[in-house]
Motif scaffolding. Structure first.
Motif, PDB file in Angstrom:
ATOM      1  N   LYS A  78       0.813  -1.204   0.000  1.00 52.69           N
ATOM      2  CA  LYS A  78       0.000   0.000   0.000  1.00 52.69           C
ATOM      3  C   LYS A  78       0.853   1.263   0.000  1.00 52.69           C
ATOM      4  O   LYS A  78       0.471   2.292   0.553  1.00 52.69           O
ATOM      5  CB  LYS A  78      -0.983   0.002   1.181  1.00 52.69           C
ATOM      6  CG  LYS A  78      -1.975  -1.161   1.123  1.00 52.69           C
ATOM      7  CD  LYS A  78      -2.998  -1.077   2.225  1.00 52.69           C
ATOM      8  CE  LYS A  78      -3.988  -2.247   2.126  1.00 52.69           C
ATOM      9  NZ  LYS A  78      -4.998  -2.187   3.201  1.00 52.69           N
ATOM     10  N   ASN A 100     -12.810  -2.848  -2.001  1.00 57.21           N
ATOM     11  CA  ASN A 100     -12.432  -3.050  -3.393  1.00 57.21           C
ATOM     12  C   ASN A 100     -13.663  -3.202  -4.282  1.00 57.21           C
ATOM     13  O   ASN A 100     -14.648  -3.860  -3.895  1.00 57.21           O
ATOM     14  CB  ASN A 100     -11.542  -4.288  -3.537  1.00 57.21           C
ATOM     15  CG  ASN A 100     -10.139  -4.031  -2.998  1.00 57.21           C
ATOM     16  OD1 ASN A 100      -9.776  -2.902  -2.670  1.00 57.21           O
ATOM     17  ND2 ASN A 100      -9.332  -5.092  -2.903  1.00 57.21           N
ATOM     18  N   GLN A 117     -11.549   1.459  -6.129  1.00 64.28           N
ATOM     19  CA  GLN A 117     -10.222   0.830  -6.113  1.00 64.28           C
ATOM     20  C   GLN A 117     -10.354  -0.658  -6.418  1.00 64.28           C
ATOM     21  O   GLN A 117     -11.381  -1.269  -6.094  1.00 64.28           O
ATOM     22  CB  GLN A 117      -9.541   1.046  -4.772  1.00 64.28           C
ATOM     23  CG  GLN A 117     -10.240   0.363  -3.592  1.00 64.28           C
ATOM     24  CD  GLN A 117      -9.600   0.723  -2.263  1.00 64.28           C
ATOM     25  OE1 GLN A 117      -9.328   1.881  -1.989  1.00 64.28           O
ATOM     26  NE2 GLN A 117      -9.329  -0.290  -1.448  1.00 64.28           N
ATOM     27  N   GLY A 119      -7.832  -4.433  -6.963  1.00 64.87           N
ATOM     28  CA  GLY A 119      -6.515  -5.085  -6.885  1.00 64.87           C
ATOM     29  C   GLY A 119      -6.012  -5.446  -8.260  1.00 64.87           C
ATOM     30  O   GLY A 119      -6.785  -5.842  -9.134  1.00 64.87           O
ATOM     31  N   TYR A 129      -2.418  -2.170  -6.327  1.00 64.84           N
ATOM     32  CA  TYR A 129      -3.761  -1.596  -6.295  1.00 64.84           C
ATOM     33  C   TYR A 129      -3.845  -0.427  -7.268  1.00 64.84           C
ATOM     34  O   TYR A 129      -2.883   0.344  -7.431  1.00 64.84           O
ATOM     35  CB  TYR A 129      -4.110  -1.106  -4.892  1.00 64.84           C
ATOM     36  CG  TYR A 129      -4.171  -2.207  -3.860  1.00 64.84           C
ATOM     37  CD1 TYR A 129      -5.345  -2.944  -3.684  1.00 64.84           C
ATOM     38  CD2 TYR A 129      -3.059  -2.515  -3.073  1.00 64.84           C
ATOM     39  CE1 TYR A 129      -5.395  -3.961  -2.741  1.00 64.84           C
ATOM     40  CE2 TYR A 129      -3.115  -3.535  -2.133  1.00 64.84           C
ATOM     41  CZ  TYR A 129      -4.296  -4.249  -1.969  1.00 64.84           C
ATOM     42  OH  TYR A 129      -4.349  -5.248  -1.047  1.00 64.84           O
TER      43      TYR A 129
END
Length: 448
Positions: A78, A100, A117, A119, A129
């Motif tokens: 992150k 997500n 957002q 992955g 991400y």
């Protein structure tokens, strides 16, 4: 109340549709940008993803003032790897993993944004991400619309109230006129009438019906006044004659013949008075007879023969010839008692106004739908000027020249009222000094 609820529903529907459309539009744009930037990502042999910087930076994301789209890339820890130039020194908040692929409303330097957002997956593992966000400044249209609707709602209600009040005032004006005019109408003032509205709507029909009702009431009261005046006059006349005769009788002693003559005269006047009272009561009863009319099959031949038998003494005394013409049997559907009164009065008049040794012709005929009864005499007849008056109460044609013919003037009035009551058609044809014919038209009886 119903109008305000309807307007509220319409406004709420407009707001909901616009809000949904704007939200859907923003979400689609963010989703489209997300897929574009995912295409700019590739992975190497070390499972490290590579960003094709030249491609995605070449896109038109450098202006924050025109449809700004913000992009950021993070690694598995992150940590920020890269971001779009229009973010400058600002960063989009990376949310927890459970957010997500969900649209979330946050803020960027105090500006409302919507972000999503996801992955970056390589060989079923998350290697980084991608965060894409878009300004919600366009969404202010919804807030502006909301404010407009909230302000417009009470204004529209006030405007509708004023318009409704104005229209109601105009529409209720004829009703107010009806109320004012009706309050002026009393038993002593039946001349007033309701002015008819310009528009021929329901109020026009109501006003017209009320005026027609007032006409009928006024005519009925006038007839009642005239009837009362005529009745009182006709009743006073025989009473005055009887009183005068009795006063003359007691002024001095008289012989038995004179007493008998005057007493017999008084008795005849009492009989005449009694007959008149009976007819007046009969007329009064006919006013409320509608509810009591019987509906029965009547044998007309029998009624005519019964009445001829009843008047046989008078017929023989005047030596009148009766000629009947009804070889067939004739039936009608009506009230036997009232039909008998009609025929009795017509026969009585024919006998009364026929000369001695005259003729009375009684005829029954039938067509496809009706039976016609006619009674003709060759008596004194009726003057043309009197034809429209003969059915009036107490009216007697040419009384001065025929003083010897006694009567009350109620017989034909009773006949006319009964014909109206039973819905019979009555007509009269007469020629002065040649005779009179009365005709009645009956509907055929439906025999079982």
């Amino acid at each position: 109340m119903s109008s305000s609820i309807l307007i509220a529903i319409v406004f709420l529907s407009i707001f909901t549709i616009v809000k949904y459309s704007v939200n859907q539009h923003i979400n689609e744009e963010i989703q489209e940008e997300l897929y574009k930037h995912l295409d700019d990502v590739s992975t190497d042999s070390n499972d490290t993803y590579l960003i094709q910087v030249d491609q995605w930076r070449a896109r038109e994301h450098n202006s924050i003032s025109v449809n700004p789209v913000f992009v950021e890339f993070y690694d598995t820890n992150k940590q920020l790897i890269d971001k779009s130039p229009n973010l400058k020194n600002s960063n989009i908040q990376l949310l927890a993993a459970n957010q997500n692929n969900k649209f979330t409303d946050t803020k960027l330097n105090g500006i409302p944004i919507r972000q999503i957002q996801t992955g970056i997956i390589n060989k079923d593992q998350v290697v980084g991400y991608l965060v894409v966000a878009m300004s919600l400044e366009d969404f202010e249209i919804v807030q502006i619309l909301k404010n407009i609707l909230l302000i417009s709602y009470p204004l529209i209600l006030i405007l509708l109230f004023l318009i409704a009040r104005f229209l109601a005032g105009r529409s209720i004006k004829p009703v107010s006129t009806i109320i004012d005019t009706s309050s002026q109408i009393t038993k002593d003032n039946l001349k007033s009438r309701i002015p008819l509205p310009i528009n021929k709507d329901e109020l026009f029909v109501l006003s017209q019906n009320i005026n027609n009702l007032l006409d009928r009431v006024e005519n009925a009261i006038e007839r009642e006044k005239q009837f009362t005046s005529d009745a009182s006059h006709e009743l006073r006349t025989p009473l005055a004659v009887i009183k005068g005769t009795m006063e003359v009788l007691i002024r001095k002693p008289r012989n038995q013949h004179e007493y008998e003559e005057k007493i017999n005269f008084c008795i005849s006047e009492v009989n005449r008075l009694n007959h008149m009272v009976d007819q007046l009561l009969l007329l009064a009863r006919f006013e409320n007879q509608k509810q009591n009319i019987k509906n029965e099959t009547i044998y007309l031949n029998a009624i005519i023969l019964d009445n001829l038998t009843r008047f046989s003494e008078k017929i023989e005394s005047k030596k009148i010839k009766i000629i009947t013409s009804f070889s067939d049997d004739y039936y009608i559907q009506s009230d036997n008692y009232l039909v008998s009164i009609i025929i009795s009065n017509l026969l009585s008049n024919a006998i009364k106004y026929s000369d001695s040794t005259g003729e009375i012709r009684i005829k029954l005929s039938q067509n496809e739908h009706h039976i016609t009864f006619s009674i003709s005499d060759n008596g004194i007849g009726i003057a043309p000027d009197d034809m429209d008056k003969i059915f009036n109460s107490f009216y007697r044609s040419d009384v001065i020249n025929h003083a010897q013919i006694k009567g009350t003037g109620l017989g034909l009035s009773i006949v006319k009222r009964l014909c109206d009551l039973l819905k019979f058609e009555i007509s009269v044809d007469s020629k002065l000094n040649f005779g009179t014919t009365f005709s009645l038209s009956f509907s055929l009886a439906k025999l079982k």
